[in-house]
Design an enzyme around this catalytic site. Structure first.
Site, PDB file in Angstrom:
ATOM      1  N   LYS A  60       0.632  -1.269   0.071  1.00  0.00           N
ATOM      2  CA  LYS A  60      -0.216   0.202  -0.159  1.00  0.00           C
ATOM      3  C   LYS A  60       0.720   1.138   0.352  1.00  0.00           C
ATOM      4  CE  LYS A  60      -4.159   2.049   2.727  1.00  0.00           C
ATOM      5  NZ  LYS A  60      -4.968   1.485   3.347  1.00  0.00           N
TER       6      LYS A  60
ATOM      7  N   SER B  30     -10.182   1.583   2.655  1.00  0.00           N
ATOM      8  CA  SER B  30      -9.010   2.373   1.523  1.00  0.00           C
ATOM      9  C   SER B  30      -8.141   1.488   0.779  1.00  0.00           C
ATOM     10  CB  SER B  30      -8.334   3.214   2.695  1.00  0.00           C
ATOM     11  OG  SER B  30      -7.198   2.707   3.931  1.00  0.00           O
TER      12      SER B  30
ATOM     13  N   SER C  37     -10.268  -0.633   6.918  1.00  0.00           N
ATOM     14  CA  SER C  37      -9.091  -0.715   4.930  1.00  0.00           C
ATOM     15  C   SER C  37      -8.891  -1.515   5.017  1.00  0.00           C
ATOM     16  CB  SER C  37      -8.390   0.558   5.371  1.00  0.00           C
ATOM     17  OG  SER C  37      -9.512   1.210   5.663  1.00  0.00           O
TER      18      SER C  37
HETATM   19  N1  GLN Z   1     -13.422   3.394   5.980  1.00  0.00           N
HETATM   20  C1  GLN Z   1     -12.454   4.393   7.398  1.00  0.00           C
HETATM   21  C2  GLN Z   1     -11.908   5.685   7.279  1.00  0.00           C
HETATM   22  O1  GLN Z   1     -12.090   6.385   6.305  1.00  0.00           O
HETATM   23  C3  GLN Z   1     -10.882   3.663   7.972  1.00  0.00           C
HETATM   24  C4  GLN Z   1     -10.443   3.668   6.592  1.00  0.00           C
HETATM   25  C5  GLN Z   1      -8.630   2.830   7.294  1.00  0.00           C
HETATM   26  O2  GLN Z   1      -9.788   1.735   7.820  1.00  0.00           O
HETATM   27  N2  GLN Z   1      -8.068   2.988   7.177  1.00  0.00           N
HETATM   28  O3  GLN Z   1     -11.051   6.130   8.437  1.00  0.00           O
END
Ligand code: GLN
Length: 435
Positions: A61, A136, A160
């Site tokens: 990532k 994400s 994410s």
């Molecule tokens: N969707 C969540 C957010 O927007 C989780 C993001 C993540 O786990 N990095 O913060």
């Protein structure tokens, strides 16, 4: 197939379907030295001197530092940032002869649940091309599902890793907070972030997690831990909480739980987690404030661009929101309250684990939306309603493919006590083996 041939095969697939063909857009940058590195590893394999990840091809990532590559966080802000060092997880992977083939697309600064918030274009779900892959860690999951690599690294702050794993029909693991070093990860929220992995099966996920975990003097929240192994399970009591979820998904997951319980003579017990419905409301104030604080270094002096002037809408919302909440904090209004709610939810899970061995629920309460469909912010935040609780409770959780609805993959989420990755994996492996 030797490592060099494998790298070639994956590079050809990326060439064919990343920016062209299926247009998955999962990879932002290819490691130009991947083939050369593979050649050296093949030589090591011949001499029987290769590490445990020899032959494994990994995508990372874009919020994890890999020396020489671009950890852009899929943001214009860090578009020209060339990593000067390796994150601890990358050091460990390289030491065991894993090959980093490229850097993955993601929601900007890991802020999102769909993969649509990248400054470099959305990622497509390889298993349902007209839909979002989840986020994400969109590109990491999509890379594994699209046959661009064997495994991938992602970060999970509120879901994410598990979210895109579920939507893309692969394995995604969020470890216990503190199991894996965050040194070299660009923070979304330092008190919730974890680095974890994606793979096509539990065996590979376990292999990678065993390499990247462990105490690191550069991250004081890490702990020593022994090797995680699949254990022989005798009697297991599965805890099933009452949650809000799409009916079809709920039915599918309930069926799977029944199936596994009957097959192994395990027990199912309904459990009560009364504040689990407050997880989303608890999570966002924490993330907004910690993200705001973490991004103060992107003021234009060291990294070239000021974040407020170069980021997208969602990131800006979090920075402005975080700044407002911080201002109100001398009254202990939001952040402190959210910390109290976090403690409450954590406690509820701890109590539940006194009665049951494992907690199982769907990973995501709804199916991924179609690309181009407009989603309300509230609905976007609700994608993570069932994954956030594990981050607030600091416990490990894994998403395993459970089947399909309308030909779209659906994941089942298995949660265990803090540092009980062993039980989590052992149960996950049983689900994987279900026909
Ligand atoms: N969707 C969540 C957010 O927007 C989780 C993001 C993540 O786990 N990095 O913060």
């Amino acid at each position: 197939m030797n490592t060099q041939e494998k790298v070639k095969k994956y590079l050809a697939e990326i060439e064919k379907n990343n920016k062209r063909g299926k247009n998955i857009n999962a990879i932002l940058q290819i490691n130009p030295h991947a083939e050369e590195e593979a050649k050296k590893i093949d030589e090591k394999i011949k001499k029987r001197k290769a590490g445990k990840l020899a032959g494994k091809i990994i995508v990372v990532k874009s919020n994890i530092n890999v020396r020489g590559l671009n950890a852009s966080c899929a943001s214009k802000t860090l578009e020209n940032y060339k990593c000067p060092y390796n994150a601890s997880v990358i050091e460990k992977i390289k030491k065991q002869d894993g090959i980093i083939i490229g850097m993955a697309n993601c929601d900007e600064f890991a802020s999102g649940s769909s993969g649509e918030n990248s400054a470099f274009g959305i990622t497509r779900n390889p298993r349902a091309l007209d839909r979002i892959p989840g986020g994400s860690s969109s590109g990491s999951a999509a890379s594994v599902a699209a046959e661009f690599c064997d495994m991938a690294l992602g970060s999970d702050t509120g879901g994410s890793i598990r979210n895109p794993a579920s939507h893309c029909g692969i394995i995604g693991v969020k470890p216990t907070y503190g199991l894996v070093s965050r040194y070299g990860l660009i923070d979304l929220s330092m008190s919730l972030d974890t680095i974890g992995c994606f793979a096509k099966n539990t065996k590979d996920a376990l292999l990678l997690l065993n390499i990247i975990k462990g105490k690191d003097n550069r991250d004081s929240t890490t702990y020593d831990s022994r090797e995680i192994k699949i254990e022989k399970l005798n009697k297991i009591k599965i805890g099933v909480p009452d949650i809000k979820c799409d009916e079809n998904i709920k039915n599918l997951i309930d069926e799977k739980i029944k199936e596994i319980a009957v097959k192994n003579k395990w027990e199912i017990e309904k459990i009560n987690l009364p504040h689990i419905n407050l997880a989303v409301e608890t999570y966002y104030p924490l993330v907004y404030v910690e993200f705001f604080s973490g991004t103060r270094k992107f003021d234009g002096r060291r990294f070239g661009k000021k974040i407020e002037e170069s980021c997208g809408e969602e990131v800006l919302r979090r920075i402005l929101g975080g700044s407002e909440i911080s201002k109100a904090e001398y009254h202990g209004k939001y952040y402190r309250k959210a910390l109290q709610a976090k403690e409450l939810i954590k406690q509820e899970f701890e109590n539940a684990f006194k009665k049951v061995d494992i907690i199982i629920m769907p990973t995501i309460p709804k199916l991924p939306h179609k690309i181009g469909e407009k989603i309300q912010i509230k609905d976007m935040y609700n994608y993570d309603a069932l994954t956030i609780p594990a981050n607030l409770s600091e416990i490990p959780a894994i998403s395993v493919p459970a089947g399909k609805i309308n030909n779209i993959p659906v994941g089942i989420q298995i949660m265990a006590k803090r540092f009980d990755e062993e039980k989590m994996f052992s149960v996950a492996e049983k689900f994987e083996k279900l026909p």
